[in-house]
Design an enzyme around this catalytic site. Sequence first.
Site, mmCIF file in Angstrom:
data_model
loop_
_atom_site.group_PDB
_atom_site.id
_atom_site.type_symbol
_atom_site.label_atom_id
_atom_site.label_comp_id
_atom_site.label_asym_id
_atom_site.label_seq_id
_atom_site.Cartn_x
_atom_site.Cartn_y
_atom_site.Cartn_z
ATOM 1 N N TYR A 110 0.961 -4.198 12.213
ATOM 2 C CA TYR A 110 0.887 -2.777 11.863
ATOM 3 C C TYR A 110 1.731 -1.906 12.789
ATOM 4 O O TYR A 110 2.477 -1.042 12.335
ATOM 5 C CB TYR A 110 -0.581 -2.308 11.826
ATOM 6 N N HIS A 129 0.834 -1.220 0.000
ATOM 7 C CA HIS A 129 0.000 0.000 0.000
ATOM 8 C C HIS A 129 0.864 1.265 0.000
ATOM 9 O O HIS A 129 0.528 2.258 0.647
ATOM 10 C CB HIS A 129 -0.926 0.031 1.217
ATOM 11 N N ASN A 167 -10.200 -2.559 2.764
ATOM 12 C CA ASN A 167 -9.986 -2.559 1.313
ATOM 13 C C ASN A 167 -11.291 -2.277 0.591
ATOM 14 O O ASN A 167 -12.356 -2.232 1.203
ATOM 15 C CB ASN A 167 -9.458 -3.927 0.859
HETATM 16 FE FE1 HDD Z 1 -2.419 -4.789 5.552
HETATM 17 C C1 HDD Z 1 -0.929 -1.789 5.157
HETATM 18 C C2 HDD Z 1 -5.383 -3.454 4.356
HETATM 19 C C3 HDD Z 1 -3.879 -7.905 5.609
HETATM 20 C C4 HDD Z 1 0.299 -6.004 7.071
HETATM 21 N N1 HDD Z 1 -3.031 -2.981 4.873
HETATM 22 C C5 HDD Z 1 -2.255 -1.851 4.816
HETATM 23 C C6 HDD Z 1 -3.028 -0.744 4.344
HETATM 24 C C7 HDD Z 1 -4.288 -1.228 4.118
HETATM 25 C C8 HDD Z 1 -4.281 -2.621 4.452
HETATM 26 C C9 HDD Z 1 -5.468 -0.432 3.592
HETATM 27 C C10 HDD Z 1 -2.532 0.662 4.115
HETATM 28 C C11 HDD Z 1 -2.826 1.534 5.294
HETATM 29 C C12 HDD Z 1 -2.390 2.947 5.025
HETATM 30 O O1 HDD Z 1 -3.038 3.614 4.198
HETATM 31 O O2 HDD Z 1 -1.406 3.352 5.616
HETATM 32 N N2 HDD Z 1 -4.230 -5.547 4.993
HETATM 33 C C13 HDD Z 1 -5.336 -4.816 4.642
HETATM 34 C C14 HDD Z 1 -6.494 -5.680 4.620
HETATM 35 C C15 HDD Z 1 -6.069 -6.928 4.955
HETATM 36 C C16 HDD Z 1 -4.650 -6.850 5.213
HETATM 37 C C17 HDD Z 1 -7.904 -5.241 4.294
HETATM 38 C C18 HDD Z 1 -6.854 -8.196 5.091
HETATM 39 C C19 HDD Z 1 -7.992 -8.255 5.733
HETATM 40 N N3 HDD Z 1 -1.886 -6.631 6.186
HETATM 41 C C20 HDD Z 1 -2.618 -7.782 6.157
HETATM 42 C C21 HDD Z 1 -1.906 -8.839 6.822
HETATM 43 C C22 HDD Z 1 -0.726 -8.301 7.261
HETATM 44 C C23 HDD Z 1 -0.734 -6.906 6.845
HETATM 45 C C24 HDD Z 1 -2.424 -10.249 6.996
HETATM 46 C C25 HDD Z 1 0.405 -8.935 8.017
HETATM 47 C C26 HDD Z 1 0.341 -10.007 8.714
HETATM 48 N N4 HDD Z 1 -0.598 -4.061 5.947
HETATM 49 C C27 HDD Z 1 0.345 -4.727 6.635
HETATM 50 C C28 HDD Z 1 1.553 -3.878 6.943
HETATM 51 C C29 HDD Z 1 1.155 -2.510 6.337
HETATM 52 C C30 HDD Z 1 -0.206 -2.788 5.740
HETATM 53 C C31 HDD Z 1 2.849 -4.433 6.547
HETATM 54 C C32 HDD Z 1 2.126 -1.842 5.392
HETATM 55 C C33 HDD Z 1 2.153 -0.398 5.773
HETATM 56 C C34 HDD Z 1 1.375 -0.323 6.991
HETATM 57 O O3 HDD Z 1 0.965 -1.555 7.349
HETATM 58 O O4 HDD Z 1 1.143 0.673 7.632
HETATM 59 O O5 HDD Z 1 1.741 -3.837 8.309
#
Ligand code: HDD
Length: 710
Positions: free
Chosen positions: A375, A87, A161
């Site tokens: 997160y 993202h 999402n």
């Molecule tokens: Fe995630 C970012 C949505 C599963 C780990 N995720 C991130 C963002 C969104 C989502 C919208 C961007 C937020 C922003 O604008 O800063 N992610 C989802 C959805 C998921 C999902 C709807 C399933 C239901 N995500 C998911 C899993 C993991 C992560 C299973 C890890 C185990 N996601 C992350 C992250 C991020 C992230 C690595 C990258 C940047 C951030 O968190 O802030 O932690």
Amino acid sequence: MSFGESVEKAFTTMTSTRKIGDLQRDIQEPRPNDPLTTDHGVKVSDTDNWLRITNGSHNGPSLLEDQIGREKIHRFDHERIPERVVHARGAGAHGYFKVFDDRASKYTFAPVLTDSSRTTPVFTRFSTVQGSRGSADTVRDVRGFATKFYTEEGNWDIVGNDIPVFFIQDAIKFPDFVHAVKPEPHNEVPQGQTAHNNFWDFVGLQPESAHMVMWAMSDRGVPRSFRMMQGFGVNTFTLLNASGERHFVKFHFIPELGVHSLVWDEALKIGGQDPDFHRKDLNEAIENGAYPKWKFAIQTISQSKEHAFDFDILDATKIWPQELVPLEEIGELVLNRVVDEFFPETEQVAFCTSHVVPGIGFSDDPLLQGRNFSYFDTQVSRLGINWEELPINRPVCPVLSHNRDGKSRHRIVKSDVNYWPNRKNEGRPVPPEEGGYVEYAQRLDGIKKRARGEKFQEHFNQPQLFYNSLAAYEKVHLVNAICFELSHCEDPVVYKSYIDILNNIDFDLAKAVAIKVNGEVPTKPGRPNHGKKSKGLSQLDFLPKEPTIVSRRIAILITDGFNAVEMQAVRAALTSAKAVCYVIGPRRNFIRPMSGQDFGRGVFADHHFEGQRSTLFDAIYIPSGEEHAKTLAKSGRVVHWVREAFGHLKPIAAVGEGVDFLRNVVRLPGVDLFVPSHNHDSDEVVTSYGVITTGKYSISSAVTDALQIA
Ligand code: HDD
């Protein structure tokens, strides 16, 4: 602006001031002639020349002692922070959230969801998943929809999402999934695309992803605008009411403007023509007062019904079909303010699924459990341990904790104790009746092992439900999208094996794809199609109640000799219906009207034909005027503009000689005026009453009104 609208505007501006007011503390608004200083506040006399030895005609060495030169380079060297691991590319805006009444109090005591006298400030960030910060907006991808609610009880984040399900069931698979979808390790290709071997290899071997793949390959993967997407919390959360009863809950945002997509050809072209299309669109709408608005809805299941369904309600690869669990609309989200500076707001905003407030809690959804760890962890590596003190992230309610120090600590706590218990009773834990957060006391009985529940093993019922529920043209788009992607996979093992997954969803779908991509064409279905459909899966179920042109971009094509009286009237009508009109002409300058019309130097064109493309607009209007129509016909670029828009089934309005031009260009005789209706069911062009219906929405009333005026 009507009285109601002006009241609403005043109200919304007023009510979002709690967070905006908080941000003002850090906002600097330079005025002309304000002096330039170093970061330690000393006024700077020269920022163009490094301090050096010079004899007047030749430069000698530059001096290390130049603090001003060094500071400028130091700061520049450290401007980049790690981009989000997923993202990375996004756009955000401020706004507010309100509930209609207290109807959700049967499920929760959280005031943000029950107290209609409250207006909760929010910040929402939309994003793509795969591409890096500089990638294009309109790629085929899932869109993030993350909202931070600055409530009086602390920050609550819904990190969702635009698609209600996810690729995997268990958080431990996330790194595998992300590695597979991201650019491949050996050559860092492709950017902003799932169309490559590794993604399709992974999803072919991980059938739980089948449902999400269907959504991502559908029109949902290429939204027209962030403002025209649904938002979903995806994971199952819980709500706790004042009597201590718990419900499972799913969160939904439903856009007021309906759910609309680009066609793939548009998305591909806009990727090159205007890679910032979605972020500009968000700002354009807000700046024009067309505030993006979503209904906020919940689906709830009481704790006792947890096991009453043939799917597991804690499985993030499953929806809760509306027929089984109806949606209750309880509030609305409005975005009404663009950011002042991208980096401190949109880039530094940081979300955590683990951030909930009293009355809202987690479930045992194994994806959510892992997310709750991930997160916070990632924000530390992106922004540092004190990331929650950054202006965009800090709550509007008081914060006092005994957590201290760490890099870039901002807050100064004036106290001689930083632990609990302490002799002064400072920073005391708060009992639940005074608002302290308490986890639901949940009975658990099980064996510790690495395994998933029984119902987590079934993967194809819901992809089938999704496919069956699509309109015929949506199915065509879906097939084309999968074929596009598989055609980009060079390894036959990859594209051949995905046909097996598809054949478990639908026999005809699998055959259609196999024929196009040189897969093995199946001879019988992998499993029977249950034939069921559900509401709310096709985008057609989300048309706005009244067709609307609010915030739609309309290109008015003119050359010298056009009918300016008519054009101005049509433009006024379209603008008063809140469409956004752009005049496109042969040059960005005044364009001369037909003879006899007194318009001074003429009408100013906002862009020239080469500078914009039809793909960036929702509709076209071609005024009358003999000389103008003849000139348009001689321009290859204009002919392409119109043919391309026609091919994308866009509404095209034309008048007088403009109609002759149009008829020649698209070769449809006997049509006087092109007015679209919102007939999504058909890709065909239907003529009736001198009108062509196609396209996605209606500009009919505005255009006909304007013609009467003209
Ligand atoms: Fe995630 C970012 C949505 C599963 C780990 N995720 C991130 C963002 C969104 C989502 C919208 C961007 C937020 C922003 O604008 O800063 N992610 C989802 C959805 C998921 C999902 C709807 C399933 C239901 N995500 C998911 C899993 C993991 C992560 C299973 C890890 C185990 N996601 C992350 C992250 C991020 C992230 C690595 C990258 C940047 C951030 O968190 O802030 O932690």
